[in-house]
Design an enzyme around this catalytic site. Structure first.
Site, PDB file in Angstrom:
ATOM      1  N   PRO A 163       0.723  -1.242   0.000  1.00 57.18           N
ATOM      2  CA  PRO A 163       0.000   0.000   0.000  1.00 57.18           C
ATOM      3  C   PRO A 163       0.762   1.308   0.000  1.00 57.18           C
ATOM      4  O   PRO A 163       0.662   2.036   0.947  1.00 57.18           O
ATOM      5  CB  PRO A 163      -0.788  -0.059   1.309  1.00 57.18           C
ATOM      6  CG  PRO A 163      -0.111  -1.084   2.154  1.00 57.18           C
ATOM      7  CD  PRO A 163       0.934  -1.711   1.332  1.00 57.18           C
ATOM      8  N   GLU A 164       1.438   1.687  -0.999  1.00 51.65           N
ATOM      9  CA  GLU A 164       1.746   3.103  -1.154  1.00 51.65           C
ATOM     10  C   GLU A 164       0.960   3.573  -2.375  1.00 51.65           C
ATOM     11  O   GLU A 164       0.290   2.770  -3.024  1.00 51.65           O
ATOM     12  CB  GLU A 164       3.254   3.339  -1.302  1.00 51.65           C
ATOM     13  CG  GLU A 164       4.022   2.976  -0.026  1.00 51.65           C
ATOM     14  CD  GLU A 164       5.509   3.261  -0.093  1.00 51.65           C
ATOM     15  OE1 GLU A 164       5.867   4.326  -0.604  1.00 51.65           O
ATOM     16  OE2 GLU A 164       6.304   2.423   0.358  1.00 51.65           O
TER      17      GLU A 164
END
Length: 283
Positions: free
Chosen positions: A2-3
């Site tokens: 999750p970036e």
DNA sequence: ATGGGGGCCTGCCGGC
DNA sequence: TGCCGGCAGGCCCCCA
């Protein structure tokens, strides 16, 4: 995974099977992730058409025809797995959930979207679409790095007087949305700035120089994630992620790839998180 | 206001 | 084989 680039990759993978489609069923296997799910979440999703899938920072927003939006955050370990049959032949087929399958959406077209999150740092919420920006989790977030509001003057102003290391400043979602540990490391490597340098101590021209570097790193990462979209539907949202070529992140004790640099990538810990950088060419 | 650290969870990997 | 420490892509919240 999750970036910003990973979340954008997930959004792009989900859009073809979710947008314009009606949620035929919602299976909610536990009462919460990081926080309790909103009241009656399954009922408020069921029968609703998804008008659009958007991304804000590391959040995905599914705008529904009820005037509500489903807010999704993947946390550290969240995955959105797409399975099922787009031709709709197995709409009523419900395989037993795998471990950590917390929420399963079955679309009218037969696609199944499963939110799997072992560490449960992820989150889901329902909010009014019209006032989504004012949601507690979204209201304090800074400009999108790939949008028009992110600029040299903005970053210069945000860094001014800050006594915190530039590493922490770039991770601060109020200053810039969507960066995480990996892309901050990569950005600082390309910009030749030490993660230890205080944000307010960097010259204006070097701070301004970070802006195009951030954009370029993110664009390249999204393009790399996009290259794995073909496999995305097979399941593993993590594909593409490991295909990235990192110059700094995870390369402790390996040679620096900087031009004419014979340094070695080092790992230090800043506010409890690893920073990878080259002490020779990052100053 | 700002900066730093704790805590939330599970899984994996390396060392003994 | 088992146990243990350390590590992991995030971020809210509390404290000084």
């Amino acid at each position: 995974m999750p970036e910003l680039p990973e979340v954008e990759t997930v959004r792009r993978g989900l859009a073809p099977v979710m947008e314009e489609q009606v949620i035929a069923g919602a299976l909610v296997n536990r009462p919460d992730l990081r926080w309790p799910f909103p009241a009656n979440m399954a009922a408020r999703l069921t029968g609703r058409r998804v008008l659009a899938l958007r991304r804000r920072s590391k959040y995905i927003l599914a705008d529904l025809d009820s005037g509500e939006s489903l807010l999704i955050h993947l946390g550290m370990s969240g995955r959105m797995l797409v399975s099922g049959d787009p031709l709709g032949r197995f709409v009523h087929d419900h395989p037993a959930p795998a471990k950590h399958d917390h929420v399963v959406l079955t679309m009218e077209n037969g696609a199944r979207i499963t939110f799997n999150d072992p560490r449960r740092f992820g989150a889901m919420d329902l909010l009014e679409t019209a006032t989504a920006d004012q949601h507690k989790l979204l209201s304090g977030i800074g400009p999108e790095p790939l949008g028009n509001d992110f600029s040299e003057p903005h970053l210069v102003a945000a860094f001014k007087g800050r006594n915190t290391p530039v590493k922490s400043a770039l991770l601060d979602q109020r200053i810039i949305a969507g960066l995480g540990n990996i892309y901050v490391c990569e950005t600082l490597f390309r910009a030749g700035i030490s993660p230890k340098r205080k944000a307010g101590q960097i010259t204006v021209s070097r701070v301004a120089g970070l802006v195009p570097v951030i954009r370029q790193v993110l664009i390249e990462a999204i393009e790399a994630g996009g290259s794995s979209l073909r496999d995305f539907r097979q399941a593993d949202g993590e594909l593409g992620y490991f295909q990235h070529r990192f110059d700094a992140y995870g390369r402790e004790n390996e040679p620096c790839r900087g031009p004419d640099c014979n340094g070695t990538i080092a790992r230090i810990v800043q506010s409890g998180r690893s920073s990878f950088y080259c002490p020779v060419c990052q100053r």
